[in-house]
Design a protein around this motif. Structure first.
Motif, PDB file in Angstrom:
ATOM      1  N   ASP A  54       0.865  -1.194   0.000  1.00 47.31           N
ATOM      2  CA  ASP A  54       0.000   0.000   0.000  1.00 47.31           C
ATOM      3  C   ASP A  54       0.894   1.235   0.000  1.00 47.31           C
ATOM      4  N   ALA A  55       1.130   1.793  -1.175  1.00 50.87           N
ATOM      5  CA  ALA A  55       2.104   2.882  -1.297  1.00 50.87           C
ATOM      6  C   ALA A  55       1.498   4.260  -1.083  1.00 50.87           C
ATOM      7  N   HIS A  56       0.164   4.366  -1.011  1.00 49.32           N
ATOM      8  CA  HIS A  56      -0.468   5.677  -0.916  1.00 49.32           C
ATOM      9  C   HIS A  56      -1.344   5.791   0.329  1.00 49.32           C
ATOM     10  N   ASN A  57      -0.882   5.215   1.399  1.00 51.04           N
ATOM     11  CA  ASN A  57      -1.537   5.354   2.690  1.00 51.04           C
ATOM     12  C   ASN A  57      -0.856   6.492   3.444  1.00 51.04           C
ATOM     13  N   GLY A  58      -1.638   7.476   3.879  1.00 47.31           N
ATOM     14  CA  GLY A  58      -1.054   8.651   4.522  1.00 47.31           C
ATOM     15  C   GLY A  58      -0.606   8.450   5.949  1.00 47.31           C
ATOM     16  N   LEU A  59      -0.857   7.268   6.525  1.00 51.07           N
ATOM     17  CA  LEU A  59      -0.431   6.994   7.901  1.00 51.07           C
ATOM     18  C   LEU A  59       0.940   6.339   7.876  1.00 51.07           C
ATOM     19  N   ARG A  60       1.934   7.072   8.373  1.00 51.42           N
ATOM     20  CA  ARG A  60       3.318   6.592   8.386  1.00 51.42           C
ATOM     21  C   ARG A  60       3.995   7.044   9.675  1.00 51.42           C
ATOM     22  N   VAL A  61       4.910   6.244  10.159  1.00 54.96           N
ATOM     23  CA  VAL A  61       5.785   6.640  11.263  1.00 54.96           C
ATOM     24  C   VAL A  61       7.191   6.765  10.699  1.00 54.96           C
ATOM     25  N   VAL A  62       7.828   7.900  10.977  1.00 55.68           N
ATOM     26  CA  VAL A  62       9.163   8.168  10.443  1.00 55.68           C
ATOM     27  C   VAL A  62      10.060   8.622  11.589  1.00 55.68           C
ATOM     28  N   ARG A  63      11.144   7.900  11.804  1.00 55.24           N
ATOM     29  CA  ARG A  63      12.111   8.273  12.835  1.00 55.24           C
ATOM     30  C   ARG A  63      12.877   9.514  12.388  1.00 55.24           C
ATOM     31  N   ARG A  64      13.438  10.243  13.343  1.00 50.98           N
ATOM     32  CA  ARG A  64      14.088  11.512  13.026  1.00 50.98           C
ATOM     33  C   ARG A  64      15.171  11.374  11.956  1.00 50.98           C
ATOM     34  N   ASP A  65      16.020  10.344  12.048  1.00 49.36           N
ATOM     35  CA  ASP A  65      17.098  10.221  11.068  1.00 49.36           C
ATOM     36  C   ASP A  65      16.553   9.977   9.668  1.00 49.36           C
ATOM     37  N   ALA A  66      15.435   9.260   9.566  1.00 54.10           N
ATOM     38  CA  ALA A  66      14.814   9.055   8.260  1.00 54.10           C
ATOM     39  C   ALA A  66      14.133  10.326   7.775  1.00 54.10           C
TER      40      ALA A  66
END
Length: 221
Positions: free
Chosen positions: A148-160
């Motif tokens: 699912d490439a177009h799901n707006g729910l994401r968690v991103v760590r600071r370095d990423a």
């Protein structure tokens, strides 16, 4: 979840944003809403509900709003994680919380939400075909293998998050996010989420024609 900030692009969501923020801030006290030049009371209501509000003087699109929110979290806070989260009520706070917990427990830099890892989400037959086609194209473009490439729910760590420099303002920003995070070489995973297709969210932006627009933007990216 005091080490994570929610980043919420906001455009003309005055009728629902107070309820969305009430639920979100019960688990995530830190929220930044990027008001993308709304013509209603969205910004005022979001601020009254306890969110930090950053405003665009002109409507720039969801990709630009996300980039502004990411920049705010990186420059103005010491958050370990940021969570991209929609303003229309289709994302569940408990899914966001589970994704942050998984990122911590498994030392993941990115956790992508996926509505296609289980059967809870019911996007409709035609919309599912269109979105699955967009997923296939995105995977060809990025080299990743997402469901699912177009799901707006994401968690991103600071370095990423520091590797993200979004230029696509429209829906193609989702492909751009996947591409840039994939190039970072940092560890990632997908996590099953339940996207809530309410009458309101369908009318605002989750209609079949919007899914077609996602597909077109992905092809033209």
């Amino acid at each position: 979840m005091t080490d994570a900030w929610l980043v919420i692009p906001l455009f003309n969501e005055a009728s629902v944003i107070a309820e969305v923020l009430e639920g979100a801030r019960a688990r995530f006290p830190h929220v930044v809403c990027v008001d993308d030049a709304s013509t209603d009371d969205s910004a005022r209501i979001a601020a009254a509900a306890g969110a930090v509000v950053v405003r665009h003087p002109f409507n720039l699109g969801q990709g630009a709003a996300l980039q502004t929110g990411i920049r705010y979290v990186l420059e103005a806070t010491d958050a370990t994680y940021l969570v991209t989260f929609d303003a229309d009520g289709q994302h569940r706070v408990e899914d966001a919380e589970a994704m942050v917990t998984r990122a911590r427990d498994e030392d993941l830099a990115v956790v992508f939400g996926s509505r296609f890892l289980d059967s809870r989400t019911e996007p409709g037959f035609l919309r599912k075909i269109v979105l699955k086609t967009a997923v296939w194209i995105t995977n060809q473009q990025t080299g990743l293998r997402l469901s699912d490439a177009h799901n707006g729910l994401r968690v991103v760590r600071r370095d990423a998050a520091e590797t993200l420099h979004l230029k696509q303002d429209r829906m193609a920003h989702a492909t751009e996010i996947v591409l840039q995070l994939g190039r970072s070489g940092l560890p990632w995973a997908e996590h099953p989420v339940h996207v809530l297709y309410t009458d309101y969210s369908r009318a605002k932006g989750q209609s079949l024609i919007n899914s077609v627009n996602i597909l077109i933007d992905t092809i033209l990216k």
